[in-house]
Design an enzyme around this catalytic site. Structure first.
Site, mmCIF file in Angstrom:
data_model
loop_
_atom_site.group_PDB
_atom_site.id
_atom_site.type_symbol
_atom_site.label_atom_id
_atom_site.label_comp_id
_atom_site.label_asym_id
_atom_site.label_seq_id
_atom_site.Cartn_x
_atom_site.Cartn_y
_atom_site.Cartn_z
ATOM 1 N N ASP A 51 0.841 -1.201 0.000
ATOM 2 C CA ASP A 51 0.000 0.000 0.000
ATOM 3 C C ASP A 51 0.876 1.251 0.000
ATOM 4 O OD1 ASP A 51 0.893 -0.207 2.591
ATOM 5 O OD2 ASP A 51 -1.100 -0.126 3.522
ATOM 6 N N SER A 52 2.216 1.051 -0.028
ATOM 7 C CA SER A 52 3.130 2.174 -0.286
ATOM 8 C C SER A 52 2.875 2.747 -1.674
ATOM 9 C CB SER A 52 4.593 1.721 -0.158
ATOM 10 O OG SER A 52 4.810 0.527 -0.882
ATOM 11 N N ASP A 90 -1.044 -6.068 -0.169
ATOM 12 C CA ASP A 90 -1.478 -5.454 1.095
ATOM 13 C C ASP A 90 -2.982 -5.250 1.105
ATOM 14 O OD1 ASP A 90 0.612 -5.009 2.875
ATOM 15 O OD2 ASP A 90 1.276 -3.181 1.853
ATOM 16 N N GLU A 122 -1.529 -5.615 8.591
ATOM 17 C CA GLU A 122 -0.722 -5.016 9.656
ATOM 18 C C GLU A 122 -1.374 -5.263 11.018
ATOM 19 O OE1 GLU A 122 -0.014 -0.871 8.871
ATOM 20 O OE2 GLU A 122 0.909 -1.269 6.927
ATOM 21 N N GLU A 189 9.102 -4.239 10.640
ATOM 22 C CA GLU A 189 9.515 -2.929 10.120
ATOM 23 C C GLU A 189 10.062 -2.044 11.225
ATOM 24 O OE1 GLU A 189 6.768 -1.057 7.421
ATOM 25 O OE2 GLU A 189 7.891 0.827 7.413
HETATM 26 O O1 KIV Z 1 3.551 -1.103 1.654
HETATM 27 C C1 KIV Z 1 4.735 -1.503 1.659
HETATM 28 O O2 KIV Z 1 5.511 -1.245 0.736
HETATM 29 C C2 KIV Z 1 5.182 -2.290 2.798
HETATM 30 C C3 KIV Z 1 6.639 -2.563 2.924
HETATM 31 C C4 KIV Z 1 7.349 -1.349 3.365
HETATM 32 C C5 KIV Z 1 6.919 -3.730 3.775
HETATM 33 O O3 KIV Z 1 4.401 -2.680 3.600
#
Ligand code: KIV
Length: 271
Positions: A51-52, A90, A122, A189
């Site tokens: 979700d980044s 995610d 998460e 993380e």
């Molecule tokens: O959303 C993401 O890219 C992540 C990574 C930083 C593990 O959760």
């Protein structure tokens, strides 16, 4: 006759075997077809449709705004590209917290509409029911502990987590719980190296670190950060392998110059 080379796909079982053999796991994010093709061809073990994407693709300040539909769009683009890696997606903020039925519905949409192989959530004990319900539907789950960016407004900062004993103990017990529930791996993380070492030793599922030191069973970075496309994000844990921001900018400036000067297109580039 052409001999097709058989590609051995990475599965959750392969990852488990890698941990047992002490073979490190390499994971990167990807959000689109073109870059996922390159990353998969490079031999990466896991591609995370993180979700980044909310930050690096859409320009939001946090991961909170990205929607389930947007995650499915990114995930299906990645899945079309990938031949070898395990694709993990995610579950976005609001699609699983506090309601296990909604968590399962969100997961089923991701699996059916994108063709991905697993989901990541998460949290620990707070989302136990959601994890159980998703696993009961036969979908592999990756956990995510330590700094969990979807809870940024609870933490208030992106600094290192679990330095204090109480938080470190909770993280350890959450990691054990995720393993007991049947998760196949967990992202750790931004936590101290020594805590990562403890977790990696005490649980048999693979741990994948980001800003969590060298003792995790694998590492993950955001693709746009390690390629140097994002410029201002410079945490200590980030190793940049390229400076694509400058490379792309130079190429673009060169193109503009060629167009303006009439150098492009040349006769050879015309019909
Ligand atoms: O959303 C993401 O890219 C992540 C990574 C930083 C593990 O959760």
């Amino acid at each position: 006759m052409s001999v097709s080379k058989e590609v051995k796909r990475i599965t959750t079982h392969v990852l488990q075997e890698m941990k047992q053999k002490g073979e490190k796991i390499a994971m990167l994010t990807a959000y689109d077809y073109s870059l996922a093709t390159i990353v998969d061809e490079s031999g990466i073990d896991i591609i995370l449709v993180g979700d980044s994407a909310s930050n690096v693709m859409a320009g939001h300040e946090t991961t909170l705004p990205i929607t389930l539909d947007q995650m499915i769009y990114h995930a299906s683009s990645v899945v079309r590209a990938v031949k070898k890696a395990l694709v993990v997606v995610d579950l976005p903020f609001g699609s699983y917290q506090g309601n296990s039925k909604i968590a399962l519905e969100s997961t089923i949409r991701i699996m059916k509409e994108s063709g991905a192989h697993a989901v990541k959530l998460e949290g620990g004990v707070e989302i136990e029911d959601s994890i159980k319900r998703i696993l009961s539907a036969g979908v592999p789950v990756m956990g995510h502990l330590g700094l969990t960016p979807q809870s940024i407004y609870k933490f208030g900062t992106y600094t290192v987590r679990a330095r204090e004993e109480a938080e470190a103990n909770k993280l350890l017990s959450d990691a054990r719980l995720l393993e007991e529930l049947g998760c196949f791996a967990v992202v750790l993380e931004k936590i101290p190296s020594e805590l990562t070492k403890k977790v990696a030793k005490q649980i048999s599922m693979p741990t994948i670190g980001i800003g969590a030191g060298p003792h995790a069973d694998g590492q993950v970075l955001v693709l746009h950060d390690m390629l140097g496309i994002t410029k201002s994000f410079q945490p200590r844990f980030l190793r940049r392998y390229l400076n694509l921001f400058e490379t792309i900018k130079n190429a673009t400036e060169h193109y503009i110059q060629d167009v303006k000067s009439g150098d492009f297109p040349s006769d050879r580039e015309a019909y």
